[in-house]
Design a protein around this motif. Structure first.
Motif, PDB file in Angstrom:
ATOM      1  N   CYS A  98       0.831  -1.204   0.000  1.00  0.00           N
ATOM      2  CA  CYS A  98       0.000   0.000   0.000  1.00  0.00           C
ATOM      3  C   CYS A  98       0.866   1.256   0.000  1.00  0.00           C
ATOM      4  O   CYS A  98       0.602   2.203  -0.756  1.00  0.00           O
ATOM      5  CB  CYS A  98      -0.941   0.004   1.214  1.00  0.00           C
ATOM      6  SG  CYS A  98      -2.202  -1.294   1.150  1.00  0.00           S
ATOM      7  N   ALA A  99       1.912   1.265   0.811  1.00  0.00           N
ATOM      8  CA  ALA A  99       2.814   2.420   0.868  1.00  0.00           C
ATOM      9  C   ALA A  99       3.537   2.604  -0.471  1.00  0.00           C
ATOM     10  O   ALA A  99       3.662   3.734  -0.973  1.00  0.00           O
ATOM     11  CB  ALA A  99       3.823   2.248   2.007  1.00  0.00           C
ATOM     12  N   GLU A 100       4.027   1.508  -1.064  1.00  0.00           N
ATOM     13  CA  GLU A 100       4.719   1.589  -2.355  1.00  0.00           C
ATOM     14  C   GLU A 100       3.765   2.079  -3.442  1.00  0.00           C
ATOM     15  O   GLU A 100       4.139   2.900  -4.281  1.00  0.00           O
ATOM     16  CB  GLU A 100       5.308   0.233  -2.734  1.00  0.00           C
ATOM     17  CG  GLU A 100       6.070   0.218  -4.039  1.00  0.00           C
ATOM     18  CD  GLU A 100       7.389   0.968  -4.006  1.00  0.00           C
ATOM     19  OE1 GLU A 100       7.898   1.294  -5.101  1.00  0.00           O
ATOM     20  OE2 GLU A 100       7.940   1.228  -2.918  1.00  0.00           O
ATOM     21  N   ALA A 101       2.539   1.580  -3.444  1.00  0.00           N
ATOM     22  CA  ALA A 101       1.547   2.005  -4.441  1.00  0.00           C
ATOM     23  C   ALA A 101       1.284   3.506  -4.322  1.00  0.00           C
ATOM     24  O   ALA A 101       1.203   4.209  -5.335  1.00  0.00           O
ATOM     25  CB  ALA A 101       0.260   1.208  -4.265  1.00  0.00           C
ATOM     26  N   GLU A 102       1.166   3.988  -3.107  1.00  0.00           N
ATOM     27  CA  GLU A 102       0.959   5.433  -2.920  1.00  0.00           C
ATOM     28  C   GLU A 102       2.167   6.225  -3.390  1.00  0.00           C
ATOM     29  O   GLU A 102       2.022   7.267  -4.038  1.00  0.00           O
ATOM     30  CB  GLU A 102       0.630   5.732  -1.464  1.00  0.00           C
ATOM     31  CG  GLU A 102      -0.768   5.289  -1.085  1.00  0.00           C
ATOM     32  CD  GLU A 102      -1.149   5.620   0.340  1.00  0.00           C
ATOM     33  OE1 GLU A 102      -0.282   6.057   1.138  1.00  0.00           O
ATOM     34  OE2 GLU A 102      -2.324   5.419   0.676  1.00  0.00           O
ATOM     35  N   ARG A 103       3.383   5.739  -3.110  1.00  0.00           N
ATOM     36  CA  ARG A 103       4.595   6.422  -3.597  1.00  0.00           C
ATOM     37  C   ARG A 103       4.619   6.483  -5.121  1.00  0.00           C
ATOM     38  O   ARG A 103       5.156   7.422  -5.698  1.00  0.00           O
ATOM     39  CB  ARG A 103       5.857   5.728  -3.080  1.00  0.00           C
ATOM     40  CG  ARG A 103       6.166   5.977  -1.618  1.00  0.00           C
ATOM     41  CD  ARG A 103       7.532   5.484  -1.213  1.00  0.00           C
ATOM     42  NE  ARG A 103       7.684   4.050  -1.238  1.00  0.00           N
ATOM     43  CZ  ARG A 103       7.420   3.227  -0.247  1.00  0.00           C
ATOM     44  NH1 ARG A 103       6.967   3.688   0.909  1.00  0.00           N
ATOM     45  NH2 ARG A 103       7.619   1.921  -0.372  1.00  0.00           N
ATOM     46  N   GLN A 104       4.048   5.468  -5.758  1.00  0.00           N
ATOM     47  CA  GLN A 104       4.017   5.395  -7.223  1.00  0.00           C
ATOM     48  C   GLN A 104       2.840   6.173  -7.812  1.00  0.00           C
ATOM     49  O   GLN A 104       2.636   6.166  -9.022  1.00  0.00           O
ATOM     50  CB  GLN A 104       3.929   3.932  -7.665  1.00  0.00           C
ATOM     51  CG  GLN A 104       5.166   3.122  -7.373  1.00  0.00           C
ATOM     52  CD  GLN A 104       6.304   3.468  -8.320  1.00  0.00           C
ATOM     53  OE1 GLN A 104       6.095   3.898  -9.447  1.00  0.00           O
ATOM     54  NE2 GLN A 104       7.520   3.265  -7.855  1.00  0.00           N
TER      55      GLN A 104
END
Length: 152
Positions: A98-104
């Motif tokens: 979820c954190a990586e998706a938001e960063r992307q």
């Protein structure tokens, strides 16, 4: 410890992917695909490293989708070594996704899962995902065996 995968993780990722698919995937073809994906900016592979080595991995693809008019994160593969399941590692990895998706810049996470993996479905529902789609697939009649996919 969670971190982005490197090519040195490929043998461990291969071993976990073979366990997921319950078959031996061609290691040379797998390594070529792994190298290609690790170099792509629209993909990310996150591994969980324990004392014994890589114990889990999750492979992600980020793309703009016309039918959403948004950037979507798709979980392509998600595997945890069987001896480490049901210990909270999956939830920890999912939070990192979820954190990586938001960063992307993604607004949504999607995943397709075999209808036979009912425990996996319950896991995703516990993470707050909804079963909202039905996915269809078909192997093409003229398709080459997996080992020949990339000309090996």
């Amino acid at each position: 410890m969670l971190r982005h995968a490197t090519m040195s993780d490929c043998p461990a990722i291969h071993r976990l992917a073979c366990a997921l698919e319950q078959e031996e995937l061609d290691p040379a073809v797998f390594a070529r695909i792994c190298a290609e994906q690790l170099a792509r900016p629209d993909m990310a592979c996150i591994v969980c490293e324990e004392e014994e080595g890589v114990a889990a991995f999750i492979n992600l693809r980020f793309e703009w989708q016309l039918h959403h008019c948004e950037r979507i994160c798709e979980i392509m593969e998600f595997v945890i070594a069987s001896v480490l399941r049901s210990k909270g590692l999956g939830s920890h990895l999912f939070a990192e996704v979820c954190a990586e998706a938001e960063r992307q810049g993604c607004t949504q996470i999607e995943v397709a899962s075999s209808r036979l993996r009912t425990e996996t479905h319950r896991f995703y529902e516990r993470q707050g995902m909804e079963k909202s789609h039905c996915r269809f697939s078909m192997r093409l009649a003229g398709a080459q065996p997996r080992r020949d996919v990339l000309g090996s």
